[in-house]
Design a protein around this motif. Structure first.
Motif, PDB file in Angstrom:
ATOM      1  N   PHE A 249      -5.581   5.256   1.686  1.00 28.07           N
ATOM      2  CA  PHE A 249      -4.594   4.291   1.191  1.00 28.07           C
ATOM      3  C   PHE A 249      -4.956   3.832  -0.213  1.00 28.07           C
ATOM      4  O   PHE A 249      -6.132   3.696  -0.564  1.00 28.07           O
ATOM      5  CB  PHE A 249      -4.538   3.058   2.100  1.00 28.07           C
ATOM      6  CG  PHE A 249      -4.283   3.374   3.547  1.00 28.07           C
ATOM      7  CD1 PHE A 249      -3.093   3.969   3.950  1.00 28.07           C
ATOM      8  CD2 PHE A 249      -5.246   3.075   4.509  1.00 28.07           C
ATOM      9  CE1 PHE A 249      -2.862   4.265   5.280  1.00 28.07           C
ATOM     10  CE2 PHE A 249      -5.018   3.360   5.850  1.00 28.07           C
ATOM     11  CZ  PHE A 249      -3.825   3.952   6.232  1.00 28.07           C
TER      12      PHE A 249
ATOM     13  N   TYR B 256       0.826  -1.204   0.000  1.00 29.30           N
ATOM     14  CA  TYR B 256       0.000   0.000   0.000  1.00 29.30           C
ATOM     15  C   TYR B 256       0.862   1.257   0.000  1.00 29.30           C
ATOM     16  O   TYR B 256       2.067   1.226   0.267  1.00 29.30           O
ATOM     17  CB  TYR B 256      -0.901   0.011   1.235  1.00 29.30           C
ATOM     18  CG  TYR B 256      -0.181   0.349   2.525  1.00 29.30           C
ATOM     19  CD1 TYR B 256      -0.120   1.669   2.987  1.00 29.30           C
ATOM     20  CD2 TYR B 256       0.469  -0.635   3.271  1.00 29.30           C
ATOM     21  CE1 TYR B 256       0.548   1.986   4.156  1.00 29.30           C
ATOM     22  CE2 TYR B 256       1.134  -0.325   4.449  1.00 29.30           C
ATOM     23  CZ  TYR B 256       1.171   0.983   4.888  1.00 29.30           C
ATOM     24  OH  TYR B 256       1.845   1.300   6.039  1.00 29.30           O
ATOM     25  N   GLU B 257       0.213   2.358  -0.292  1.00 26.87           N
ATOM     26  CA  GLU B 257       0.827   3.670  -0.146  1.00 26.87           C
ATOM     27  C   GLU B 257      -0.204   4.629   0.428  1.00 26.87           C
ATOM     28  O   GLU B 257      -1.405   4.491   0.167  1.00 26.87           O
ATOM     29  CB  GLU B 257       1.357   4.194  -1.489  1.00 26.87           C
ATOM     30  CG  GLU B 257       0.281   4.418  -2.542  1.00 26.87           C
ATOM     31  CD  GLU B 257       0.839   4.983  -3.840  1.00 26.87           C
ATOM     32  OE1 GLU B 257       1.071   6.215  -3.888  1.00 26.87           O
ATOM     33  OE2 GLU B 257       1.035   4.197  -4.776  1.00 26.87           O
ATOM     34  N   THR B 258       0.230   5.584   1.229  1.00 28.53           N
ATOM     35  CA  THR B 258      -0.679   6.599   1.745  1.00 28.53           C
ATOM     36  C   THR B 258      -0.910   7.644   0.658  1.00 28.53           C
ATOM     37  O   THR B 258       0.008   7.989  -0.097  1.00 28.53           O
ATOM     38  CB  THR B 258      -0.107   7.270   3.003  1.00 28.53           C
ATOM     39  OG1 THR B 258       1.168   7.846   2.688  1.00 28.53           O
ATOM     40  CG2 THR B 258       0.066   6.247   4.117  1.00 28.53           C
TER      41      THR B 258
ATOM     42  N   HIS C 227      -9.750  -4.740   3.235  1.00 30.07           N
ATOM     43  CA  HIS C 227      -8.338  -5.130   3.110  1.00 30.07           C
ATOM     44  C   HIS C 227      -8.120  -6.491   2.465  1.00 30.07           C
ATOM     45  O   HIS C 227      -7.104  -6.691   1.790  1.00 30.07           O
ATOM     46  CB  HIS C 227      -7.658  -5.067   4.481  1.00 30.07           C
ATOM     47  CG  HIS C 227      -7.542  -3.675   5.015  1.00 30.07           C
ATOM     48  ND1 HIS C 227      -7.008  -3.380   6.257  1.00 30.07           N
ATOM     49  CD2 HIS C 227      -7.898  -2.472   4.480  1.00 30.07           C
ATOM     50  CE1 HIS C 227      -7.037  -2.069   6.456  1.00 30.07           C
ATOM     51  NE2 HIS C 227      -7.584  -1.503   5.399  1.00 30.07           N
TER      52      HIS C 227
ATOM     53  N   ILE D 238      -4.144   0.449  -2.153  1.00 25.20           N
ATOM     54  CA  ILE D 238      -3.625  -0.888  -1.916  1.00 25.20           C
ATOM     55  C   ILE D 238      -3.617  -1.641  -3.246  1.00 25.20           C
ATOM     56  O   ILE D 238      -4.663  -1.800  -3.886  1.00 25.20           O
ATOM     57  CB  ILE D 238      -4.487  -1.646  -0.883  1.00 25.20           C
ATOM     58  CG1 ILE D 238      -4.698  -0.785   0.363  1.00 25.20           C
ATOM     59  CG2 ILE D 238      -3.840  -2.963  -0.513  1.00 25.20           C
ATOM     60  CD1 ILE D 238      -5.694  -1.371   1.351  1.00 25.20           C
ATOM     61  N   LYS D 239      -2.445  -2.101  -3.654  1.00 22.15           N
ATOM     62  CA  LYS D 239      -2.313  -2.773  -4.942  1.00 22.15           C
ATOM     63  C   LYS D 239      -2.691  -4.253  -4.840  1.00 22.15           C
ATOM     64  O   LYS D 239      -2.491  -4.890  -3.815  1.00 22.15           O
ATOM     65  CB  LYS D 239      -0.890  -2.633  -5.467  1.00 22.15           C
ATOM     66  CG  LYS D 239      -0.508  -1.200  -5.819  1.00 22.15           C
ATOM     67  CD  LYS D 239       0.863  -1.130  -6.452  1.00 22.15           C
ATOM     68  CE  LYS D 239       1.218   0.306  -6.856  1.00 22.15           C
ATOM     69  NZ  LYS D 239       2.547   0.385  -7.500  1.00 22.15           N
TER      70      LYS D 239
ATOM     71  N   ASN E 221      -7.206  -3.790  -7.191  1.00 16.82           N
ATOM     72  CA  ASN E 221      -6.640  -2.724  -6.368  1.00 16.82           C
ATOM     73  C   ASN E 221      -7.765  -2.104  -5.547  1.00 16.82           C
ATOM     74  O   ASN E 221      -8.936  -2.170  -5.925  1.00 16.82           O
ATOM     75  CB  ASN E 221      -6.009  -1.637  -7.244  1.00 16.82           C
ATOM     76  CG  ASN E 221      -5.011  -2.189  -8.230  1.00 16.82           C
ATOM     77  OD1 ASN E 221      -4.135  -2.972  -7.865  1.00 16.82           O
ATOM     78  ND2 ASN E 221      -5.131  -1.792  -9.495  1.00 16.82           N
TER      79      ASN E 221
END
Length: 383
Positions: free
Chosen positions: A125, A109-111, A156, A127-128, A165
């Protein structure tokens, strides 16, 4: 225009007995005016009766108790109207939800920070997908309910189990996002999330799905219904435990206290979320999910939404024993169904498990458009 005068305006003041009564009345209306002015920031419309008291002669003909009862009712309704935002939106539930946002650990993930058209900043987030090439995978924009934040684990498992994604962002006023939530504000937040997803180079703009739980479902429905007006490309929609409208939901939630809430005029509600009226405008594939033991939103509302939807590619799943906030983890069929829905929406047919999945991904369910299904923990049944 009012002019100053030293001569009494009312001939009644010449009578000493009545003068005494009017003095008491003057004191009482002065006190009432102060109360109204103190509360006007919550109920500005309650100032209208005050003006009537101050400047209308005919109101003196009525008994004081009736006048104050009417004013009290108007004040109460005004306060209730203004406080509806606080009754509906709960960014601080559970406690510290605006301070502590759990990260989706063990996920890629990235923020992200998403700006809105009115200057707010939404945080969440991206999330890939853990399966296959994330650039080719569908991207689900997930909108949570009226409490909590993006740290909730409800969405999640999707990158691991559904080959998609996930972009999940807190509404204004929730989590680390700025501002305060309102119905129109949430719609702006939704538009901003779609535009942000389409702007990313690692997102296929032709595979954007909006998904919402509870109140988030109302946001997702609005986005899908107005996609053409806002030049958005939304390819599919998933809604879970969602209400037909906020007045209907309020009537159900407070049914043991009063049965009248659902019958009040819409003007009594500052937030309406009229999803039922918007469903007929949706033509893209739609997946309806509900738990049959939902203790907050009547599960029958999901069926009403399903039946009012004119899309030729719609499907419904009812999770046995699913409650409002745990439907996603009550049955193994939940993620299998989402996988199958995405496969049908973007491939035109149900793909085999080896085509897009790994060993950790559930097998696809054998489903077809225009059909309603029910699932227990492990099994799927056609209704």
């Amino acid at each position: 225009m009012f002019t100053a005068s030293t001569t009494p305006s009312y001939s009644l003041l010449s009578n000493p007995e009545k003068k005494s009564k009017m003095t008491i009345w003057s004191y009482m209306r002065m006190l009432w005016t102060k109360i109204i002015c103190f509360a006007h920031e919550y109920a500005a419309y309650a100032l209208l009766p005050t003006l009537l008291v101050l400047h209308t002669q005919w109101i003196y003909q009525f008994h004081l108790q009736y006048v104050f009862v009417v004013m009290a009712i108007i004040l109460f309704c005004g306060v209730l109207y203004t406080l509806q935002d606080r009754l509906l939106f709960h960014p601080s539930m559970p406690p510290n939800s605006t301070f502590y946002v759990p990260f989706p650990t063990l996920l890629s993930y990235e923020t992200v920070e998403v700006p809105t058209s009115d200057g707010e900043k939404l945080r969440g987030f991206f999330i890939k997908s853990d399966i296959g090439d994330p650039v080719k995978a569908p991207t689900i924009i997930f909108f949570h309910g009226n409490a909590g934040n993006v740290g909730s684990p409800a969405c999640h498992p999707i990158p691991k189990l559904c080959a998609a994604n996930v972009l999940t962002v807190d509404y204004r006023g929730y989590g680390k996002s700025t501002g305060w939530p309102t119905e129109q504000g949430l719609y702006l937040d939704g538009h901003a999330c779609v535009e942000y997803a389409m702007s990313r180079s690692d997102v296929d703009p032709n595979k954007i799905v909006v998904m919402g739980h509870s109140m988030g479902g109302a946001v997702a429905i609005h986005l899908a219904a107005t996609a053409d007006e806002n030049c958005h490309k939304i390819s599919a929609i998933i809604i879970e435990n969602t209400f037909t409208s906020l007045p209907h939901a309020a009537g159900h939630i407070f049914r043991n206290i009063t049965t009248k809430l659902g019958n009040l005029p819409l003007s009594f509600y500052s937030n309406k979320f009229q999803s039922l009226e918007k469903m007929s405008r949706i033509r893209i594939p739609v997946l309806f999910i509900c738990g049959d033991s939902d203790e907050i939103v009547d599960p029958r509302m999901t069926r009403v939404l399903y039946e009012s939807c004119d899309s030729a590619h719609k499907i419904m799943l009812t999770i046995r024993n699913g409650k409002h906030n745990d439907t996603w983890c009550t049955s193994n069929q939940y993620h299998m169904f989402i996988s199958s829905f995405l496969s049908m929406a973007f491939n035109g047919s149900i793909a085999s498990g080896d085509d897009v999945t790994s060993n950790s991904t559930p097998q696809f369910a054998d489903i077809s458009w225009g059909t309603q299904y029910k699932a227990d923990h492990d099994n799927l049944f056609k209704v």
